[in-house]
Design a protein around this motif. Structure first.
Motif, PDB file in Angstrom:
ATOM      1  N   SER A  11       0.839  -1.209   0.000  1.00 19.65           N
ATOM      2  CA  SER A  11       0.000   0.000   0.000  1.00 19.65           C
ATOM      3  C   SER A  11       0.870   1.254   0.000  1.00 19.65           C
ATOM      4  CB  SER A  11      -0.918   0.016   1.232  1.00 19.65           C
ATOM      5  OG  SER A  11      -1.771  -1.092   1.231  1.00 19.65           O
ATOM      6  N   ALA A  12       2.002   1.194   0.723  1.00 19.06           N
ATOM      7  CA  ALA A  12       2.900   2.348   0.800  1.00 19.06           C
ATOM      8  C   ALA A  12       3.501   2.654  -0.567  1.00 19.06           C
ATOM      9  CB  ALA A  12       4.000   2.096   1.826  1.00 19.06           C
ATOM     10  N   SER A  13       3.877   1.619  -1.302  1.00 16.33           N
ATOM     11  CA  SER A  13       4.478   1.841  -2.622  1.00 16.33           C
ATOM     12  C   SER A  13       3.476   2.460  -3.595  1.00 16.33           C
ATOM     13  CB  SER A  13       5.012   0.515  -3.179  1.00 16.33           C
ATOM     14  OG  SER A  13       3.951  -0.405  -3.386  1.00 16.33           O
ATOM     15  N   LEU A  14       2.186   2.208  -3.356  1.00 17.51           N
ATOM     16  CA  LEU A  14       1.128   2.777  -4.203  1.00 17.51           C
ATOM     17  C   LEU A  14       0.530   4.049  -3.612  1.00 17.51           C
ATOM     18  CD1 LEU A  14      -0.723  -0.585  -4.961  1.00 17.51           C
ATOM     19  CD2 LEU A  14       0.809   0.648  -6.509  1.00 17.51           C
ATOM     20  N   GLU A  15       0.987   4.386  -2.382  1.00 13.50           N
ATOM     21  CA  GLU A  15       0.446   5.529  -1.618  1.00 13.50           C
ATOM     22  C   GLU A  15      -1.068   5.415  -1.437  1.00 13.50           C
ATOM     23  OE1 GLU A  15       1.746   9.429  -2.607  1.00 13.50           O
ATOM     24  OE2 GLU A  15       3.863   8.884  -2.666  1.00 13.50           O
ATOM     25  N   ASN A  16      -1.516   4.201  -1.199  1.00 16.45           N
ATOM     26  CA  ASN A  16      -2.948   3.959  -0.955  1.00 16.45           C
ATOM     27  C   ASN A  16      -3.281   4.110   0.526  1.00 16.45           C
ATOM     28  OD1 ASN A  16      -3.497   3.361  -3.590  1.00 16.45           O
ATOM     29  ND2 ASN A  16      -3.381   1.140  -3.344  1.00 16.45           N
ATOM     30  N   PRO A  17      -4.379   4.817   0.857  1.00 19.39           N
ATOM     31  CA  PRO A  17      -4.789   4.863   2.272  1.00 19.39           C
ATOM     32  C   PRO A  17      -5.306   3.502   2.719  1.00 19.39           C
ATOM     33  CG  PRO A  17      -6.388   6.028   0.892  1.00 19.39           C
ATOM     34  CD  PRO A  17      -5.260   5.614  -0.003  1.00 19.39           C
ATOM     35  N   ILE A  18      -5.064   3.187   3.986  1.00 22.72           N
ATOM     36  CA  ILE A  18      -5.522   1.920   4.576  1.00 22.72           C
ATOM     37  C   ILE A  18      -6.691   2.209   5.500  1.00 22.72           C
ATOM     38  CG2 ILE A  18      -4.894   0.056   6.168  1.00 22.72           C
ATOM     39  CD1 ILE A  18      -2.034   0.292   5.107  1.00 22.72           C
ATOM     40  N   ASN A  19      -7.777   1.467   5.322  1.00 19.37           N
ATOM     41  CA  ASN A  19      -8.912   1.550   6.249  1.00 19.37           C
ATOM     42  C   ASN A  19      -8.568   0.685   7.464  1.00 19.37           C
ATOM     43  OD1 ASN A  19     -11.327   0.975   7.683  1.00 19.37           O
ATOM     44  ND2 ASN A  19     -12.558   1.455   5.879  1.00 19.37           N
ATOM     45  N   PHE A  20      -8.125   1.345   8.536  1.00 18.27           N
ATOM     46  CA  PHE A  20      -7.648   0.601   9.699  1.00 18.27           C
ATOM     47  C   PHE A  20      -8.760  -0.206  10.365  1.00 18.27           C
ATOM     48  CE2 PHE A  20      -3.570   2.263   9.286  1.00 18.27           C
ATOM     49  CZ  PHE A  20      -2.738   1.743  10.265  1.00 18.27           C
ATOM     50  N   ASN A  21      -9.966   0.332  10.422  1.00 17.71           N
ATOM     51  CA  ASN A  21     -11.070  -0.409  11.049  1.00 17.71           C
ATOM     52  C   ASN A  21     -11.265  -1.742  10.350  1.00 17.71           C
ATOM     53  OD1 ASN A  21     -11.442   2.574  11.471  1.00 17.71           O
ATOM     54  ND2 ASN A  21     -13.077   1.836  12.817  1.00 17.71           N
ATOM     55  N   GLN A  22     -11.229  -1.708   9.044  1.00 24.73           N
ATOM     56  CA  GLN A  22     -11.457  -2.912   8.249  1.00 24.73           C
ATOM     57  C   GLN A  22     -10.269  -3.871   8.326  1.00 24.73           C
ATOM     58  OE1 GLN A  22     -11.408  -2.687   3.762  1.00 24.73           O
ATOM     59  NE2 GLN A  22     -13.622  -2.771   4.071  1.00 24.73           N
ATOM     60  N   ASP A  61       6.207   5.343   8.716  1.00 30.31           N
ATOM     61  CA  ASP A  61       5.643   6.617   9.139  1.00 30.31           C
ATOM     62  C   ASP A  61       4.217   6.652   8.611  1.00 30.31           C
ATOM     63  OD1 ASP A  61       7.865   7.563  10.486  1.00 30.31           O
ATOM     64  OD2 ASP A  61       8.764   8.413   8.671  1.00 30.31           O
ATOM     65  N   TRP A  62       3.416   7.543   9.170  1.00 32.90           N
ATOM     66  CA  TRP A  62       1.995   7.563   8.810  1.00 32.90           C
ATOM     67  C   TRP A  62       1.541   8.983   8.533  1.00 32.90           C
ATOM     68  CZ3 TRP A  62      -0.215   2.998   7.949  1.00 32.90           C
ATOM     69  CH2 TRP A  62       0.426   1.864   8.481  1.00 32.90           C
ATOM     70  N   LYS A  63       0.720   9.128   7.501  1.00 28.84           N
ATOM     71  CA  LYS A  63       0.152  10.443   7.218  1.00 28.84           C
ATOM     72  C   LYS A  63      -1.333  10.306   6.894  1.00 28.84           C
ATOM     73  CE  LYS A  63       1.509  10.550   2.310  1.00 28.84           C
ATOM     74  NZ  LYS A  63       2.294  11.270   1.275  1.00 28.84           N
ATOM     75  N   LEU A  64      -2.042  11.401   7.067  1.00 29.19           N
ATOM     76  CA  LEU A  64      -3.480  11.416   6.782  1.00 29.19           C
ATOM     77  C   LEU A  64      -3.724  11.632   5.296  1.00 29.19           C
ATOM     78  CD1 LEU A  64      -4.409  13.582   9.868  1.00 29.19           C
ATOM     79  CD2 LEU A  64      -5.416  11.334   9.406  1.00 29.19           C
ATOM     80  N   PRO A  65      -4.915  11.249   4.798  1.00 26.49           N
ATOM     81  CA  PRO A  65      -5.245  11.518   3.394  1.00 26.49           C
ATOM     82  C   PRO A  65      -5.121  13.012   3.078  1.00 26.49           C
ATOM     83  CG  PRO A  65      -6.846  10.011   4.347  1.00 26.49           C
ATOM     84  CD  PRO A  65      -5.976  10.480   5.477  1.00 26.49           C
ATOM     85  N   GLU A  66      -4.891  13.314   1.813  1.00 21.77           N
ATOM     86  CA  GLU A  66      -4.658  14.694   1.381  1.00 21.77           C
ATOM     87  C   GLU A  66      -5.783  15.625   1.835  1.00 21.77           C
ATOM     88  OE1 GLU A  66      -3.592  17.106  -2.733  1.00 21.77           O
ATOM     89  OE2 GLU A  66      -3.666  14.913  -2.746  1.00 21.77           O
ATOM     90  N   GLY A  67      -5.388  16.773   2.347  1.00 24.00           N
ATOM     91  CA  GLY A  67      -6.367  17.771   2.793  1.00 24.00           C
ATOM     92  C   GLY A  67      -6.724  17.657   4.261  1.00 24.00           C
ATOM     93  N   MET A  68      -6.265  16.583   4.910  1.00 20.53           N
ATOM     94  CA  MET A  68      -6.571  16.398   6.335  1.00 20.53           C
ATOM     95  C   MET A  68      -5.367  16.736   7.202  1.00 20.53           C
ATOM     96  SD  MET A  68      -8.854  12.960   6.889  1.00 20.53           S
ATOM     97  CE  MET A  68      -8.965  13.203   8.667  1.00 20.53           C
ATOM     98  N   GLU A  69      -5.632  17.312   8.368  1.00 19.13           N
ATOM     99  CA  GLU A  69      -4.599  17.556   9.378  1.00 19.13           C
ATOM    100  C   GLU A  69      -4.960  16.798  10.643  1.00 19.13           C
ATOM    101  OE1 GLU A  69      -3.824  21.728   9.978  1.00 19.13           O
ATOM    102  OE2 GLU A  69      -4.380  22.195   7.903  1.00 19.13           O
ATOM    103  N   SER A  70      -4.016  16.752  11.573  1.00 21.48           N
ATOM    104  CA  SER A  70      -4.242  15.993  12.800  1.00 21.48           C
ATOM    105  C   SER A  70      -5.490  16.462  13.546  1.00 21.48           C
ATOM    106  CB  SER A  70      -3.017  16.067  13.710  1.00 21.48           C
ATOM    107  OG  SER A  70      -2.694  17.410  13.993  1.00 21.48           O
ATOM    108  N   LYS A  71      -5.764  17.758  13.493  1.00 17.03           N
ATOM    109  CA  LYS A  71      -6.939  18.288  14.208  1.00 17.03           C
ATOM    110  C   LYS A  71      -8.256  17.838  13.570  1.00 17.03           C
ATOM    111  CE  LYS A  71      -6.736  22.772  11.749  1.00 17.03           C
ATOM    112  NZ  LYS A  71      -7.851  22.532  10.846  1.00 17.03           N
ATOM    113  N   ASP A  72      -8.186  17.302  12.350  1.00 15.72           N
ATOM    114  CA  ASP A  72      -9.404  16.850  11.655  1.00 15.72           C
ATOM    115  C   ASP A  72      -9.783  15.409  11.994  1.00 15.72           C
ATOM    116  OD1 ASP A  72      -9.526  19.313  10.266  1.00 15.72           O
ATOM    117  OD2 ASP A  72      -8.094  18.556   8.769  1.00 15.72           O
TER     118      ASP A  72
END
Length: 476
Positions: free
Chosen positions: A138-149, A438-449
């Motif tokens: 997923s990292a190599s494709l920069e795909n977000p992971i649905n952690f709940n699922q 390392d982990w980042k949020l989907p584009e447009g999101m910040e930690s406060k979101d």
């Protein structure tokens, strides 16, 4: 001779017929906490025709879960949990009686010992390694992971091997188990009118569709368990030593259970607990921990620095490494405190008249222990709504049931027996997630979101699924 008037705990005024049910709202643990601020640490409420008390502080919880545990540890008959657990033939919802004591003893002696937890270590390591490979892809494709699922799938894969001896991936059960799990926990947490209004409740549950939903879930669950047992019985590998194997040996009389002979319904009732308590709690605990870390960059940076400094051999990360990761242990405790996965302990029932916190609790009163209120109590926790792992730095408070300010797994006779099994997976998974990526949020999101609101169920998930994008690092 006139009976003396009982000194019941104070509580809010009740409406005719419904009592205080209208005050529960969509988050009963939060509503009860607000009411307790006015009416006290032990509060009387009426749910339909049922007299109930709610404990909201660690002191009262200690009375209920320790001092008077034997008188307060039974379960009321709840219509739909009873149906789902084959008429309370399980460990979670069964009343306190001889059968429950024998099953509890068996689970502690045979299923959840430290030796048994260790014996399944290779299963956890294999499944976590497979999960890490998926994250790398997923990292190599920069795909977000649905952690709940995905964490539900990871936990399910581990517990299906440990509990049922089945590799979930590629099995007939793979496509149905998560639906079974989610719907089962929804039904178990439902407020059934039949439990609160004996006369008209059955009709109300049919009108609302709860009765038909329960029957649908039960049939799907029963089919799942039958397939799992059939798969096990047809398997030619006689060396398996999983939970289902042990229960089937008790059915056949090969292993004794005191004066009880297990039937197939007993076996399936206990396996429901393995499914619900074993899979959902571990998965949701990990989701909440990652959610709080991504929402708190300072803590994420600090815990990753510790993990990467302590772990020297990235090819051989083990669950034992948790013992050297002091800050990560604090993070885990703080996540359990601020987002308890079971914010209201499963309903208890007094089996005799008892006196708690100076008040009379009559026999058959239902008892709720509000963990969320206890964990949010400003008398025990400074700035309780803030995520501050450092609060555990200079104290010995743990989550194993001896410290009543922090009770994510309950305490006393009803403490979660699978705690060690679940936490072994949590530790191994978290160390890998924090060390390797390392982990980042989907584009447009910040930690406060990051949305940290929960959805109420027997085990509370995040209201909004946690989506994170993994980033490959030098530690991967």
């Amino acid at each position: 001779m006139r009976k003396s008037k009982k000194n019941l705990p104070p509580g809010p005024p009740t409406f005719p017929i419904i009592g205080n049910l209208h005050q529960l709202g969509s988050h009963p643990h939060r509503s009860m906490f607000e009411l307790s601020k006015k009416y006290g640490s032990l509060m009387s409420v009426k749910f339909g025709s049922v007299s109930t008390v709610v404990a909201s502080t660690s002191e009262v919880a200690k009375d209920i879960l320790k001092t008077f545990d034997i008188d307060c540890c039974s379960r009321p008959y709840l219509t739909y949990p009873s149906r789902i657990t084959y008429n309370q033939n399980d460990l979670i919802f069964a009343p306190y009686n001889k059968y429950w004591r024998e099953v509890r003893k068996m689970t502690f002696v045979e299923l959840y010992t430290a030796k048994r937890v260790q014996s399944f270590r290779h299963v956890r390591e294999e499944e976590v390694a497979s999960f890490v490979d998926f994250i790398k892809e997923s990292a190599s494709l920069e795909n977000p992971i649905n952690f709940n699922q995905k964490l539900l799938k990871l936990s399910g894969s581990v517990m299906c091997r440990v509990g049922f001896g089945i590799n979930l991936k590629g099995s007939e059960l793979e496509n149905t188990y998560d639906e079974v799990l989610v719907e089962t926990t929804e039904v178990l947490a439902s407020l059934a009118a039949r439990d609160y209004f004996p006369v008209i409740g059955r009709l109300i549950d049919r009108i609302t569709g709860l009765h038909s939903k329960c029957e649908k879930v039960f049939k799907t669950l029963d089919s799942f368990l039958e397939q799992a047992i059939k798969h096990h019985l047809e398997d030619e590998d006689t060396t398996k030593d999983d939970i289902i194997d042990l229960l089937l040996k008790m059915e056949s009389g090969e292993i004794g259970l005191g004066e009880f002979q297990l039937t197939r319904n007993h076996t399936k009732g206990i396996l429901v607990n393995v499914l619900v308590a074993g899979i959902d709690t571990s998965a949701q605990a990990m989701v909440w921990m990652m959610a709080h870390l991504i929402a708190n960059p300072r803590v994420m940076k600090k815990v990753q620095a510790e993990v990467r400094e302590v772990i020297q051999d990235k090819d051989n990360i083990t669950e034992d490494d948790i013992e050297r990761l002091e800050y990560l242990k604090m993070v885990i405790k703080e996540s359990f405190r601020i987002s308890p996965i079971v914010p209201l302990l499963v309903t208890r029932e007094a089996t005799k008249d008892v006196k708690i916190a100076g008040y009379d609790i009559p026999k058959n009163t239902w008892i709720h222990v509000n963990l969320w209120a206890i964990h949010m109590n400003p008398n025990d926790w400074k700035d309780p709504e803030a995520f501050i792992p450092e609060r555990f730095m200079d104290n010995q408070i743990d989550y194993k049931g001896q410290n009543f300010e922090l009770l994510p797994f309950g305490s006393g006779r009803r403490v979660c027996p699978g705690m060690g099994m679940g936490m072994a997976l949590v530790h191994l998974t978290l160390i890998n997630l924090l060390y390797r990526f390392d982990w980042k949020l989907p584009e447009g999101m910040e930690s406060k979101d990051v949305d940290l609101e929960e959805t109420y169920a027997l085990v509370c998930p995040t209201k909004v699924p946690l989506q994170l994008i993994p980033v490959l690092t030098q530690w991967t």
